[in-house]
Enzyme design. Structure first.
Site, PDB file in Angstrom:
ATOM      1  N   GLY A 105      -5.616   1.174   5.496  1.00 37.64           N
ATOM      2  CA  GLY A 105      -4.919  -0.092   5.211  1.00 37.64           C
ATOM      3  C   GLY A 105      -5.774  -1.292   5.594  1.00 37.64           C
ATOM      4  O   GLY A 105      -5.772  -2.322   4.894  1.00 37.64           O
ATOM      5  N   ASP A 106      -6.525  -1.177   6.688  1.00 36.41           N
ATOM      6  CA  ASP A 106      -7.390  -2.275   7.126  1.00 36.41           C
ATOM      7  C   ASP A 106      -8.530  -2.485   6.125  1.00 36.41           C
ATOM      8  O   ASP A 106      -8.919  -3.622   5.843  1.00 36.41           O
ATOM      9  CB  ASP A 106      -7.949  -1.990   8.525  1.00 36.41           C
ATOM     10  N   GLY A 140      -2.253   4.502  -3.988  1.00 35.93           N
ATOM     11  CA  GLY A 140      -2.957   3.247  -4.206  1.00 35.93           C
ATOM     12  C   GLY A 140      -2.117   2.033  -3.854  1.00 35.93           C
ATOM     13  O   GLY A 140      -1.367   2.049  -2.874  1.00 35.93           O
ATOM     14  N   GLY A 146      -0.065   4.522   0.164  1.00 31.26           N
ATOM     15  CA  GLY A 146      -0.796   5.713   0.604  1.00 31.26           C
ATOM     16  C   GLY A 146      -1.737   6.199  -0.484  1.00 31.26           C
ATOM     17  O   GLY A 146      -2.470   5.395  -1.087  1.00 31.26           O
ATOM     18  N   ALA A 147      -1.711   7.496  -0.747  1.00 27.48           N
ATOM     19  CA  ALA A 147      -2.636   8.101  -1.712  1.00 27.48           C
ATOM     20  C   ALA A 147      -2.416   7.582  -3.128  1.00 27.48           C
ATOM     21  O   ALA A 147      -3.297   7.703  -3.987  1.00 27.48           O
ATOM     22  CB  ALA A 147      -2.501   9.617  -1.677  1.00 27.48           C
ATOM     23  N   SER A 180       0.862  -1.189   0.000  1.00 25.34           N
ATOM     24  CA  SER A 180       0.000   0.000   0.000  1.00 25.34           C
ATOM     25  C   SER A 180       0.893   1.232   0.000  1.00 25.34           C
ATOM     26  O   SER A 180       1.799   1.361   0.814  1.00 25.34           O
ATOM     27  CB  SER A 180      -0.954  -0.014   1.198  1.00 25.34           C
TER      28      SER A 180
END
Lengths: 306, 306
Positions: B247-248, B221, B218-219, B216
């Site tokens: 993230g979850d 993707g 962050g912004a 992941s």
């Protein structure tokens, strides 16, 4: 028996952290919990001084249960009234390096009229058996602003000496009901009287209804204006430490001295020694018994011109 | 049924304040509580997507009781194992003006060897009935660092697809036990592989044992390296909001997509849409269903050169 009233009790949580960094994730190294609210702190000190002490006020929810479980392990007798709401938490985040504390105070639970009525019934029963009562701290939501005035009047009707330690409008209303002792700090006194000159403000507070007014002036000690005279009481030197609970220890000193019929200078010396020994204690809100014994004979009490 | 494991559950407390002032007293305007820990957040999203979900891990003490009471009002089934220790709290202090959050995380309770053995027995029973399992978050004190590796092996022995979402040494050990999916963020991936170049690091993580590795970013993707190919999945534009729980939500998207046998591009689109809709939701750690429905067809999934 000495009774203390804490209408807005709290479960006091202390977090020790390396240093609190705002807007970041902080790991808490150590967590401790304690029954909190001014009257519970006063009762803990009275108990340590050997006085039989009863605490009342409100407790509810899981935090109320936790508070009562911790209280059962301390000296004071639990006469708290159960409520449907949940007792608030306070979180003190202590930076381990500097000792600086960031305090987070939850709002108190709303107390219903039926719960207030139930408290009053219990309070009248306790007042009939007490030697003195201290009314301490803020009011939770739902309690009318004249609540302390009502409790002062009920105590006076039972010929019970009553000490009031609150602030703002509850203090303004409460003092008009003529409590035996009022213990504002410098800020509370200034808000009440409009004066930042302690001697003038203390005497003004007496005219508003306080039979004796004892102003706590932080490291400078206490200033008392009483029917028997005015005194200043100061520690031998200003000390550094955590002032949390110092005012509550001063209340315990004043109240125990009243019940033991000590003359004013001895009461004030005890209050200042306890208060200073609280600043010096490693744990917030507790007093260091050795420091107290050492300080007590060294508090300078000087009479003020009338 | 999808199983999520949270060994270090928490009672997540959110305090809204006007602004957090360090080393001062701060009034909390609003308090909310929620069952917390990564696997509980994943389960909440899976439940909202309509999947039957079971949560396991540990809970104990008054905070554990509070967590379970709140969990009972949500969708997932509670298969948490009781312990003698007390479940930790986390406190998120949110500045109302800026939305900036200061996080305070208590240490977890110590789990005894007998409690870990009891958990393993319960886990084996749940694994036999599950369609997939997610192993999420940090390890509490007392749990051996190879615990996730052990849980991955038990799941694989039962032919159960297993996703691992943790960090540090537990991730390093766990990935060597060959989980089906690993979802590190950029920092966790860099700590694992020593590389800050996502495509290189993702492929390195596959060589370490992750059958599919979804990073992941962050912004930006997700970046996925799988046996079937590599893809990037990105939202139509970067969004502002609270990234807590994003993230979850991505884990819930990946796991539900796996159980529904969606092709990789569809799984990744779902994970990015859920994650972005979580950043956009007003409450931390929840997703905005309308934003999710709007975003899902607009996620750009592009295959990467092998």
């Amino acid at each position: 028996m000495i009774l203390t009233v804490t209408l807005n009790t709290a479960l006091d949580i202390t977090y020790r952290t390396a240093a609190l960094t705002p807007h970041a994730t902080n790991r808490v190294a150590e967590v401790s919990e304690r029954p909190g609210g001014k009257g519970l702190n006063v009762a803990r000190v009275l108990s340590a001084l050997g006085h039989e002490t009863v605490v009342t006020g409100f407790a509810g929810g899981r935090t109320g249960d936790a508070l009562r479980e911790l209280l059962a392990a301390e000296g004071p007798f639990d006469a708290l009234v159960g409520i449907a709401g949940t007792t608030r938490r306070t979180v003190a985040v202590v930076d381990e390096a500097t000792g600086d504390t960031t305090q987070l105070n939850e709002p108190g639970p709303t107390v219903t009229p039926a719960e207030w009525a139930s408290f009053l019934t219990s309070y009248e029963g306790l007042v009939a058996r007490a030697d003195a009562v201290a009314l301490c701290g803020s009011l939770p939501p739902g309690i009318h602003v004249g609540a302390y005035a009502e409790l002062v009047r009920l105590a006076r009707a039972a010929n019970l000496p009553v000490l009031l330690d609150t602030s703002g409008e509850p203090l303004r209303r409460g003092i008009a009901a003529r409590p035996d002792l009022v213990k504002p700090n410098a800020d509370e006194l200034a808000r009440l009287t409009g004066s930042r000159e302690p001697l003038r403000a203390t005497r003004d507070a007496r005219r508003r209804g306080g039979r004796a007014v004892i102003a706590s002036l932080g490291a400078a000690g206490l200033l008392a204006a009483t029917p028997d005279g005015s005194w200043r009481a100061a520690p031998p030197k200003a000390v550094r430490g955590n002032p949390t609970g110092a005012g509550d220890s001063a209340v315990a000193g004043l109240l125990s001295g009243l019940v033991e019929r000590l003359p004013w200078p001895d009461r004030l010396a005890r209050a200042v020694a306890l208060s200073t020994a609280t600043v010096l204690a490693p744990a917030a809100g507790e007093f260091d018994p050795e420091a107290y014994a050492d300080l007590l004979p060294r508090i300078a009490v000087t009479e003020q011109a009338p």
